[in-house]
Each structure stands twice: as structure tokens, then as C-alpha cells.
Design a protein around this motif. Sequence first.
Motif, PDB file in Angstrom:
ATOM      1  N   VAL A   1       0.838  -1.201   0.000  1.00 46.99           N
ATOM      2  CA  VAL A   1       0.000   0.000   0.000  1.00 46.99           C
ATOM      3  C   VAL A   1       0.880   1.261   0.000  1.00 46.99           C
ATOM      4  O   VAL A   1       1.933   1.292   0.637  1.00 46.99           O
ATOM      5  CB  VAL A   1      -0.982  -0.031   1.205  1.00 46.99           C
ATOM      6  CG1 VAL A   1      -0.260   0.062   2.533  1.00 46.99           C
ATOM      7  CG2 VAL A   1      -2.029   1.051   1.083  1.00 46.99           C
ATOM      8  N   GLY A   2       0.442   2.275  -0.751  1.00 45.19           N
ATOM      9  CA  GLY A   2       1.258   3.483  -0.898  1.00 45.19           C
ATOM     10  C   GLY A   2       0.553   4.726  -0.386  1.00 45.19           C
ATOM     11  O   GLY A   2      -0.667   4.871  -0.529  1.00 45.19           O
ATOM     12  N   LEU A   3       1.348   5.612   0.231  1.00 43.15           N
ATOM     13  CA  LEU A   3       0.859   6.908   0.702  1.00 43.15           C
ATOM     14  C   LEU A   3       1.773   7.968   0.110  1.00 43.15           C
ATOM     15  O   LEU A   3       3.000   7.800   0.121  1.00 43.15           O
ATOM     16  CB  LEU A   3       0.908   6.974   2.234  1.00 43.15           C
ATOM     17  CG  LEU A   3       0.268   5.798   2.977  1.00 43.15           C
ATOM     18  CD1 LEU A   3       0.573   5.882   4.467  1.00 43.15           C
ATOM     19  CD2 LEU A   3      -1.235   5.769   2.746  1.00 43.15           C
ATOM     20  N   THR A   4       1.198   9.032  -0.394  1.00 43.79           N
ATOM     21  CA  THR A   4       1.991  10.058  -1.073  1.00 43.79           C
ATOM     22  C   THR A   4       1.872  11.339  -0.267  1.00 43.79           C
ATOM     23  O   THR A   4       0.772  11.886  -0.117  1.00 43.79           O
ATOM     24  CB  THR A   4       1.493  10.212  -2.521  1.00 43.79           C
ATOM     25  OG1 THR A   4       1.644   8.933  -3.151  1.00 43.79           O
ATOM     26  CG2 THR A   4       2.289  11.249  -3.279  1.00 43.79           C
ATOM     27  N   ILE A   5       3.011  11.797   0.282  1.00 42.38           N
ATOM     28  CA  ILE A   5       2.944  12.737   1.402  1.00 42.38           C
ATOM     29  C   ILE A   5       3.779  13.999   1.170  1.00 42.38           C
ATOM     30  O   ILE A   5       4.976  13.936   0.873  1.00 42.38           O
ATOM     31  CB  ILE A   5       3.414  12.019   2.691  1.00 42.38           C
ATOM     32  CG1 ILE A   5       2.533  10.778   2.924  1.00 42.38           C
ATOM     33  CG2 ILE A   5       3.356  12.962   3.888  1.00 42.38           C
ATOM     34  CD1 ILE A   5       3.027   9.837   3.996  1.00 42.38           C
ATOM     35  N   LEU A   6       3.110  15.128   1.353  1.00 44.31           N
ATOM     36  CA  LEU A   6       3.762  16.441   1.261  1.00 44.31           C
ATOM     37  C   LEU A   6       4.404  16.780   2.605  1.00 44.31           C
ATOM     38  O   LEU A   6       3.760  16.642   3.653  1.00 44.31           O
ATOM     39  CB  LEU A   6       2.705  17.499   0.911  1.00 44.31           C
ATOM     40  CG  LEU A   6       3.129  18.961   0.960  1.00 44.31           C
ATOM     41  CD1 LEU A   6       4.086  19.289  -0.182  1.00 44.31           C
ATOM     42  CD2 LEU A   6       1.902  19.865   0.904  1.00 44.31           C
TER      43      LEU A   6
ATOM     44  N   THR B   1       7.476  16.105   8.245  1.00 39.58           N
ATOM     45  CA  THR B   1       8.915  16.371   8.085  1.00 39.58           C
ATOM     46  C   THR B   1       9.714  15.177   8.615  1.00 39.58           C
ATOM     47  O   THR B   1      10.663  14.717   7.979  1.00 39.58           O
ATOM     48  CB  THR B   1       9.311  17.669   8.824  1.00 39.58           C
ATOM     49  OG1 THR B   1       8.568  18.738   8.246  1.00 39.58           O
ATOM     50  CG2 THR B   1      10.801  17.966   8.703  1.00 39.58           C
ATOM     51  N   ARG B   2       9.301  14.639   9.759  1.00 39.99           N
ATOM     52  CA  ARG B   2       9.959  13.444  10.315  1.00 39.99           C
ATOM     53  C   ARG B   2       9.835  12.272   9.333  1.00 39.99           C
ATOM     54  O   ARG B   2      10.797  11.556   9.079  1.00 39.99           O
ATOM     55  CB  ARG B   2       9.329  13.103  11.678  1.00 39.99           C
ATOM     56  CG  ARG B   2       9.741  11.768  12.250  1.00 39.99           C
ATOM     57  CD  ARG B   2      11.228  11.719  12.609  1.00 39.99           C
ATOM     58  NE  ARG B   2      11.681  10.368  12.880  1.00 39.99           N
ATOM     59  CZ  ARG B   2      12.787   9.822  12.380  1.00 39.99           C
ATOM     60  NH1 ARG B   2      13.579  10.509  11.581  1.00 39.99           N
ATOM     61  NH2 ARG B   2      13.125   8.588  12.688  1.00 39.99           N
ATOM     62  N   LEU B   3       8.614  12.117   8.770  1.00 41.01           N
ATOM     63  CA  LEU B   3       8.396  11.034   7.802  1.00 41.01           C
ATOM     64  C   LEU B   3       9.373  11.137   6.634  1.00 41.01           C
ATOM     65  O   LEU B   3       9.925  10.135   6.176  1.00 41.01           O
ATOM     66  CB  LEU B   3       6.985  11.148   7.235  1.00 41.01           C
ATOM     67  CG  LEU B   3       5.948  10.164   7.712  1.00 41.01           C
ATOM     68  CD1 LEU B   3       4.586  10.590   7.222  1.00 41.01           C
ATOM     69  CD2 LEU B   3       6.262   8.752   7.240  1.00 41.01           C
ATOM     70  N   HIS B   4       9.572  12.350   6.167  1.00 46.03           N
ATOM     71  CA  HIS B   4      10.460  12.555   5.016  1.00 46.03           C
ATOM     72  C   HIS B   4      11.915  12.231   5.345  1.00 46.03           C
ATOM     73  O   HIS B   4      12.722  12.059   4.441  1.00 46.03           O
ATOM     74  CB  HIS B   4      10.316  13.993   4.475  1.00 46.03           C
ATOM     75  CG  HIS B   4       9.224  14.130   3.460  1.00 46.03           C
ATOM     76  ND1 HIS B   4       9.443  14.524   2.161  1.00 46.03           N
ATOM     77  CD2 HIS B   4       7.894  13.893   3.550  1.00 46.03           C
ATOM     78  CE1 HIS B   4       8.291  14.535   1.498  1.00 46.03           C
ATOM     79  NE2 HIS B   4       7.335  14.165   2.327  1.00 46.03           N
TER      80      HIS B   4
END
Length: 258
Positions: free
Chosen positions: A54-59, A66-69
Motif C-alpha cells: 500500500v502506498g501513501l503520497t505525502i507532502l 517532516t519526520r516522515l520525510h
Amino acid sequence: MQTVKIKEIIKETKNIKTFRLDLDLPALPGQYVMLWVPGYDEKPLSISYPGEDVGLTILKKGPTTTRLHEMKAGDVLGVRGPFGRALKISGKKIIAVGGGVGMAPIAPLIEKAISKGVEATVIVGAVTKRELLFVDRVEKAGAKVIITTDDGTCGLKCYTTHALEQELKAEKYDECFTCGPEVMMYMVLGIAKKHKVPTQASMERYFKCGIGICGACVMDDGGLRVCKEGPNFRDVEIEKFKDFGKYTRDASGKKIYW
Ligand SMILES: Cc1cc2nc3c(=O)[nH]c(=O)nc-3n(C[C@H](O)[C@H](O)[C@H](O)COP(=O)(O)OP(=O)(O)OC[C@H]3O[C@@H](n4cnc5c(N)ncnc54)[C@H](O)[C@@H]3O)c2cc1C
Ligand code: FES
């Protein structure tokens, strides 16, 4: 909640990444998950690639995203869901308008529509060329794609709403779908209504529980919860929201005007 590992990270634009997770999560277009980032927060995110990995596309926006990136493949996240009312396709010829990361639920919607034999046009908008999301993906699916950029670096130099007005003057569509900045969606609904095209929009409000208990995400007035009755609403419902296009609320419930 289930804990899952990040399998792959794809850099889509300067500030948008897709996270493919080691999880098979069937979902309908427009549904979302609550994603827990350890040590930070839990946030609602549209499912951009349903099913296997499963994919999530995150700004990248505030502290949690920011932590996710900064995270890497193999790092662990928590997932609840899928949740929410999906976008429902009933027309034979549809048009969708996606602004920025708003393409996240629009791309799987278009893939599903075309796989069912529906004719689809997508207006993909961004501030500038390098911020355009999923243009190749919806083209590959077989959609007619109209690109708009605010600065004219790719496609038409205009807002998505201008392109929508032109397209609805030229062609007849059964249905319209939109996701993106609320001010854009507000205008999309107005234009589509003028051309008598029923519209569904993907709403965004501050979520806490994500399961309809806390009331943080309720639209004014009428009590519809974005996390439960939404996030996708029909034009006839949205017309009753007095906050739509005007203000949202922060974590404390304070109004923030657009
Ligand atoms: C159903 C749903 C689906 C979503 N899908 C996606 C997606 O696919 N990709 C994506 O990048 N983002 C998506 N979002 C938005 C995403 O949840 C927020 O951008 C994220 O929570 C920001 O978290 P943060 O900690 O990085 O920033 P925060 O610190 O939480 O937010 C940064 C700034 O944005 C404001 N803000 C945060 N969330 C909201 C909100 N819901 N409404 C209005 N203002 C807000 C804050 O007040 C703050 O000013 C979705 C939201 C909803 C409700
Ligand atoms: S986030 Fe709690 S009711 Fe919607």
C-alpha cells in the motif's frame, strides 16, 4: 493498529514522497489511513496505491510529515484503516481536478474508472513544473490529461479552475471529482454547478481520533464528520457547509481563515 515497515520510498517532487509499506491493504479510491509516526503524531493520509505494498503520497508540511520525510526503508510506522467514504464513480465520462498533493486520491480513482471502461479527463495543477504529481501515471492509465502551472513552466499558464471552465464549455461530462487546496475545490464546485455537472470533493479537516468519536473534524453546521461521513462529500452536502472555502480549525478548534 498494526505496525509495518517502510518497503520503498519514491521521491515524487521536491517536497512530496511516496511511501510503499510492507502491507497488503485493499481500499477504495478516496479512502485514507491514520498513519502513526513513532515519537510524533498520527495523521490522516489518502491511500494513493491501494492493495499490495500500500502506498501513501505525502507532502512535507509540519513536524510529523517532516519526520516522515527523514525516514528510511526498513523504519517502522503504525497504520489504522482503511477508513472513510470512498469516491463513487457512476458516470460514463468523468473529469477530475487535482491540485498539488490532491492528486494522491485522484490517481487511483482514475485508474479504477478507466479499468471499468469509463472515459476520464484529469486536470493536474501545480505551482510549477517540478511540483506536478502523477502526470505520467494518469497518462499511462489512459486519461486525457490537461496540465496547468501557475508560472507557465508546463502546460497551460493558469489555475486548474480556468482549465475546468474551458473544458466544461467544450465537452459534456457526467461527473466531476476534486481534491486539493480548499479554495480551489470551492471554485471547482461553483464552475461544475454552473455547467450542471454533479461533483464529489475530498475534504480535509484536522483529525484526532479518525473514527468519529472526538468531533474535531466536524464541518459547520449539521454535524457531518469528515473522518466518518467523509472525507468525500457530494456537492449537495457541501453546499450546506458554512465553513467550506472560508475557514478550517486547528488542533484546539480555533478557526483559521483561508
Ligand atoms: C482525509 C485526509 C487525507 C489526507 N491525505 C493526505 C495525503 O494523501 N497527502 C498529504 O500530504 N496530506 C494529506 N492530508 C493532510 C495531512 O494529514 C496533513 O498535511 C498532515 O496532518 C500534516 O501533519 P504535520 O504534523 O506534518 O503538520 P501539522 O503541524 O499538523 O500541520 C502543519 C500546518 O497545517 C495545518 N493543518 C494540519 N492538518 C490540517 C488539516 N487537516 N486541515 C487544515 N489545516 C491543517 C496545521 O494547523 C499547521 O498550520 C490529508 C488530510 C486528511 C484529513
Ligand atoms: S477525527 Fe475525531 S470525530 Fe473525526
